[in-house]
Scaffold this motif. Structure first.
Motif, PDB file in Angstrom:
ATOM      1  N   TRP A  80      27.415  55.800 -48.520  1.00 53.81           N
ATOM      2  CA  TRP A  80      27.525  55.841 -49.967  1.00 53.81           C
ATOM      3  C   TRP A  80      26.267  55.253 -50.597  1.00 53.81           C
ATOM      4  O   TRP A  80      25.665  54.329 -50.046  1.00 53.81           O
ATOM      5  CB  TRP A  80      28.719  55.014 -50.475  1.00 53.81           C
ATOM      6  N   LEU A  81      25.897  55.752 -51.779  1.00 55.44           N
ATOM      7  CA  LEU A  81      24.854  55.137 -52.582  1.00 55.44           C
ATOM      8  C   LEU A  81      25.523  54.521 -53.807  1.00 55.44           C
ATOM      9  O   LEU A  81      26.172  55.225 -54.577  1.00 55.44           O
ATOM     10  CB  LEU A  81      23.808  56.165 -53.021  1.00 55.44           C
ATOM     11  N   PRO A  82      25.397  53.204 -53.995  1.00 54.09           N
ATOM     12  CA  PRO A  82      26.083  52.545 -55.111  1.00 54.09           C
ATOM     13  C   PRO A  82      25.253  52.533 -56.384  1.00 54.09           C
ATOM     14  O   PRO A  82      24.045  52.317 -56.360  1.00 54.09           O
ATOM     15  CB  PRO A  82      26.274  51.119 -54.588  1.00 54.09           C
ATOM     16  N   PHE A  83      25.916  52.741 -57.509  1.00 56.36           N
ATOM     17  CA  PHE A  83      25.312  52.608 -58.829  1.00 56.36           C
ATOM     18  C   PHE A  83      26.120  51.536 -59.568  1.00 56.36           C
ATOM     19  O   PHE A  83      27.336  51.676 -59.718  1.00 56.36           O
ATOM     20  CB  PHE A  83      25.379  53.929 -59.596  1.00 56.36           C
ATOM     21  N   VAL A  84      25.457  50.501 -60.025  1.00 51.32           N
ATOM     22  CA  VAL A  84      26.166  49.408 -60.691  1.00 51.32           C
ATOM     23  C   VAL A  84      26.428  49.788 -62.150  1.00 51.32           C
ATOM     24  O   VAL A  84      25.502  49.903 -62.953  1.00 51.32           O
ATOM     25  CB  VAL A  84      25.369  48.092 -60.607  1.00 51.32           C
ATOM     26  N   VAL A  85      27.695  49.999 -62.456  1.00 49.67           N
ATOM     27  CA  VAL A  85      28.115  50.362 -63.806  1.00 49.67           C
ATOM     28  C   VAL A  85      28.293  49.117 -64.661  1.00 49.67           C
ATOM     29  O   VAL A  85      28.046  49.121 -65.866  1.00 49.67           O
ATOM     30  CB  VAL A  85      29.425  51.175 -63.759  1.00 49.67           C
ATOM     31  N   ASP A  86      28.697  48.027 -64.026  1.00 47.70           N
ATOM     32  CA  ASP A  86      28.883  46.762 -64.743  1.00 47.70           C
ATOM     33  C   ASP A  86      28.816  45.629 -63.730  1.00 47.70           C
ATOM     34  O   ASP A  86      29.282  45.773 -62.595  1.00 47.70           O
ATOM     35  CB  ASP A  86      30.231  46.756 -65.465  1.00 47.70           C
ATOM     36  N   GLY A  87      28.224  44.500 -64.127  1.00 45.30           N
ATOM     37  CA  GLY A  87      28.152  43.354 -63.231  1.00 45.30           C
ATOM     38  C   GLY A  87      26.854  43.311 -62.431  1.00 45.30           C
ATOM     39  O   GLY A  87      25.857  43.933 -62.799  1.00 45.30           O
ATOM     40  N   THR A  88      26.904  42.607 -61.297  1.00 45.59           N
ATOM     41  CA  THR A  88      25.701  42.369 -60.489  1.00 45.59           C
ATOM     42  C   THR A  88      26.048  42.326 -59.007  1.00 45.59           C
ATOM     43  O   THR A  88      27.046  41.723 -58.610  1.00 45.59           O
ATOM     44  CB  THR A  88      25.042  41.022 -60.866  1.00 45.59           C
ATOM     45  N   LEU A  89      25.215  42.969 -58.189  1.00 44.49           N
ATOM     46  CA  LEU A  89      25.282  42.842 -56.739  1.00 44.49           C
ATOM     47  C   LEU A  89      24.098  42.005 -56.276  1.00 44.49           C
ATOM     48  O   LEU A  89      22.965  42.218 -56.735  1.00 44.49           O
ATOM     49  CB  LEU A  89      25.221  44.204 -56.053  1.00 44.49           C
ATOM     50  N   ARG A  90      24.347  41.059 -55.369  1.00 43.79           N
ATOM     51  CA  ARG A  90      23.261  40.273 -54.772  1.00 43.79           C
ATOM     52  C   ARG A  90      23.008  40.782 -53.365  1.00 43.79           C
ATOM     53  O   ARG A  90      23.929  40.895 -52.557  1.00 43.79           O
ATOM     54  CB  ARG A  90      23.626  38.790 -54.722  1.00 43.79           C
ATOM     55  N   LEU A  91      21.748  41.088 -53.075  1.00 45.30           N
ATOM     56  CA  LEU A  91      21.329  41.521 -51.739  1.00 45.30           C
ATOM     57  C   LEU A  91      20.685  40.332 -51.035  1.00 45.30           C
ATOM     58  O   LEU A  91      19.785  39.695 -51.592  1.00 45.30           O
ATOM     59  CB  LEU A  91      20.327  42.671 -51.825  1.00 45.30           C
ATOM     60  N   TYR A  92      21.125  40.029 -49.819  1.00 46.53           N
ATOM     61  CA  TYR A  92      20.592  38.870 -49.125  1.00 46.53           C
ATOM     62  C   TYR A  92      20.618  39.081 -47.615  1.00 46.53           C
ATOM     63  O   TYR A  92      21.316  39.957 -47.095  1.00 46.53           O
ATOM     64  CB  TYR A  92      21.361  37.600 -49.492  1.00 46.53           C
ATOM     65  N   LYS A  93      19.807  38.265 -46.943  1.00 46.62           N
ATOM     66  CA  LYS A  93      19.763  38.246 -45.481  1.00 46.62           C
ATOM     67  C   LYS A  93      20.316  36.925 -44.997  1.00 46.62           C
ATOM     68  O   LYS A  93      20.155  35.883 -45.637  1.00 46.62           O
ATOM     69  CB  LYS A  93      18.327  38.410 -44.975  1.00 46.62           C
ATOM     70  N   THR A  94      20.964  36.969 -43.823  1.00 49.15           N
ATOM     71  CA  THR A  94      21.519  35.772 -43.212  1.00 49.15           C
ATOM     72  C   THR A  94      20.887  35.555 -41.845  1.00 49.15           C
ATOM     73  O   THR A  94      20.761  36.496 -41.059  1.00 49.15           O
ATOM     74  CB  THR A  94      23.044  35.895 -43.049  1.00 49.15           C
ATOM     75  N   SER A  95      20.476  34.313 -41.568  1.00 44.65           N
ATOM     76  CA  SER A  95      19.886  33.990 -40.274  1.00 44.65           C
ATOM     77  C   SER A  95      20.985  33.750 -39.246  1.00 44.65           C
ATOM     78  O   SER A  95      22.154  33.541 -39.606  1.00 44.65           O
ATOM     79  CB  SER A  95      19.015  32.739 -40.385  1.00 44.65           C
ATOM     80  N   PRO A  96      20.653  33.754 -37.946  1.00 46.12           N
ATOM     81  CA  PRO A  96      21.654  33.451 -36.916  1.00 46.12           C
ATOM     82  C   PRO A  96      22.310  32.090 -37.116  1.00 46.12           C
ATOM     83  O   PRO A  96      23.453  31.874 -36.713  1.00 46.12           O
ATOM     84  CB  PRO A  96      20.845  33.493 -35.612  1.00 46.12           C
ATOM     85  N   ALA A  97      21.580  31.166 -37.758  1.00 46.19           N
ATOM     86  CA  ALA A  97      22.126  29.830 -38.004  1.00 46.19           C
ATOM     87  C   ALA A  97      23.014  29.790 -39.251  1.00 46.19           C
ATOM     88  O   ALA A  97      23.593  28.755 -39.569  1.00 46.19           O
ATOM     89  CB  ALA A  97      20.989  28.824 -38.155  1.00 46.19           C
ATOM     90  N   GLY A  98      23.098  30.922 -39.966  1.00 46.14           N
ATOM     91  CA  GLY A  98      23.964  30.993 -41.136  1.00 46.14           C
ATOM     92  C   GLY A  98      23.291  30.735 -42.461  1.00 46.14           C
ATOM     93  O   GLY A  98      23.938  30.762 -43.510  1.00 46.14           O
ATOM     94  N   ARG A  99      21.985  30.489 -42.457  1.00 47.75           N
ATOM     95  CA  ARG A  99      21.277  30.284 -43.708  1.00 47.75           C
ATOM     96  C   ARG A  99      20.998  31.621 -44.380  1.00 47.75           C
ATOM     97  O   ARG A  99      20.827  32.642 -43.713  1.00 47.75           O
ATOM     98  CB  ARG A  99      19.974  29.520 -43.472  1.00 47.75           C
ATOM     99  N   GLU A 100      20.960  31.621 -45.716  1.00 48.61           N
ATOM    100  CA  GLU A 100      20.782  32.844 -46.483  1.00 48.61           C
ATOM    101  C   GLU A 100      19.494  32.780 -47.295  1.00 48.61           C
ATOM    102  O   GLU A 100      19.005  31.704 -47.627  1.00 48.61           O
ATOM    103  CB  GLU A 100      21.952  33.050 -47.455  1.00 48.61           C
ATOM    104  N   ILE A 101      18.977  33.964 -47.629  1.00 49.34           N
ATOM    105  CA  ILE A 101      17.903  34.076 -48.616  1.00 49.34           C
ATOM    106  C   ILE A 101      18.155  35.319 -49.452  1.00 49.34           C
ATOM    107  O   ILE A 101      18.450  36.398 -48.917  1.00 49.34           O
ATOM    108  CB  ILE A 101      16.509  34.104 -47.962  1.00 49.34           C
ATOM    109  N   THR A 102      18.101  35.147 -50.765  1.00 49.02           N
ATOM    110  CA  THR A 102      18.324  36.262 -51.681  1.00 49.02           C
ATOM    111  C   THR A 102      17.095  37.159 -51.714  1.00 49.02           C
ATOM    112  O   THR A 102      15.979  36.687 -51.913  1.00 49.02           O
ATOM    113  CB  THR A 102      18.621  35.739 -53.097  1.00 49.02           C
ATOM    114  N   LEU A 103      17.305  38.461 -51.529  1.00 50.57           N
ATOM    115  CA  LEU A 103      16.213  39.428 -51.605  1.00 50.57           C
ATOM    116  C   LEU A 103      16.001  39.892 -53.047  1.00 50.57           C
ATOM    117  O   LEU A 103      14.899  39.842 -53.570  1.00 50.57           O
ATOM    118  CB  LEU A 103      16.510  40.628 -50.706  1.00 50.57           C
ATOM    119  N   TYR A 104      17.068  40.351 -53.673  1.00 46.13           N
ATOM    120  CA  TYR A 104      17.013  40.764 -55.073  1.00 46.13           C
ATOM    121  C   TYR A 104      18.433  41.030 -55.552  1.00 46.13           C
ATOM    122  O   TYR A 104      19.391  40.966 -54.767  1.00 46.13           O
ATOM    123  CB  TYR A 104      16.130  41.998 -55.285  1.00 46.13           C
ATOM    124  N   ARG A 105      18.555  41.333 -56.824  1.00 47.25           N
ATOM    125  CA  ARG A 105      19.852  41.645 -57.427  1.00 47.25           C
ATOM    126  C   ARG A 105      19.822  43.046 -58.028  1.00 47.25           C
ATOM    127  O   ARG A 105      18.787  43.504 -58.504  1.00 47.25           O
ATOM    128  CB  ARG A 105      20.215  40.611 -58.501  1.00 47.25           C
TER     129      ARG A 105
END
Length: 238
Positions: A61-86
């Motif tokens: 599927w290709l998502p189109f945000v009609v309302d609100g916000t999606l956060r895209l992020y990566k998670t390390s093997p240790a469980g730490r996250e970093i936000t890529l973009y919204r």
């Protein structure tokens, strides 16, 4: 976007109006192509923190945000996250589009920040529309350019700025227009900046000791914004 429980809620007449308002370029599609898209697309409403797609999922599927916000992020093997973009209202996910066109797997996590509604378009339609419609191509290429700029800025921050500079800059941005108050926990800030809670807590303690901020549970008050902004600037000689 992936093999998830999309809910299979058809797009209502009211929903079509809201989709076209958020994505005017879709109105430029030929009438028959637009009707096919609307008839085959589904809508999904997400609650805050709900994951839409996980790292490694198949892109269907290709998502189109009609309302609100999606956060895209990566998670390390240790469980730490970093936000890529919204991805916000009127935007789509370029990682999903790339995944669909390359027939690969999704390389990140996508979750809702607050209540979010997305229109999910089947991947089988995407290649056809990209080939046949210049407005669709312009929309996707515009997303590519915007996301590339954001990711390059993120790389620049990580590679060339110290964490205290990055945190100071983040606090200044978040405090703008909110009377200087930032609502976020140390864990949430750490996930945003790709570091540990302990690092964030230590730097915030330093900022507070210097009189730049005041902290309370889940809230940070920026008391000396100009001084904090100076802390975000590169160190002399770097």
């Amino acid at each position: 976007m992936s093999k998830v429980d999309v809910g299979k809620v058809s797009v209502s007449k009211v929903g079509v109006s809201r989709v076209l308002e958020a994505f005017p370029f879709l109105a430029a599609l030929p009438a028959n192509a637009r009707e096919v898209l609307i008839s085959q697309a589904v809508t999904k409403k997400l609650t805050s923190g709900q994951v839409l797609v996980r790292d490694g999922a198949e892109c269907t599927w290709l998502p189109f945000v009609v309302d609100g916000t999606l956060r895209l992020y990566k998670t390390s093997p240790a469980g730490r996250e970093i936000t890529l973009y919204r991805i916000r209202r009127g935007e789509s996910c370029i990682l999903s589009a790339t995944c669909i066109l390359n027939q690969g797997s999704f390389p990140a996590m996508a979750e809702a920040e607050g209540p979010t509604e997305v229109l999910l378009v089947p991947s089988r339609l995407i290649s056809q529309y990209v080939d046949d419609n210049p407005d669709w191509r312009r929309f996707l290429f515009g997303l590519y350019a915007k996301r590339l700029d954001e990711v390059l800025a993120l790389v620049d921050e990580i590679a060339f700025h110290h964490m205290d500079q990055r945190l100071a800059a983040w606090l200044v941005r978040q405090a703008a227009g909110s009377r200087g108050t930032v609502s976020a926990t140390h864990v949430q800030i750490a996930d945003e900046l790709g570091t540990s809670r302990e690092v964030i807590s230590r730097i915030l303690s330093d900022f507070e000791a210097d009189g730049l901020i005041e902290t309370s549970r889940g809230r940070i008050l920026v008391t000396r914004r100009d001084e904090l902004r100076k802390r975000s600037e590169p160190y002399a000689g770097e």
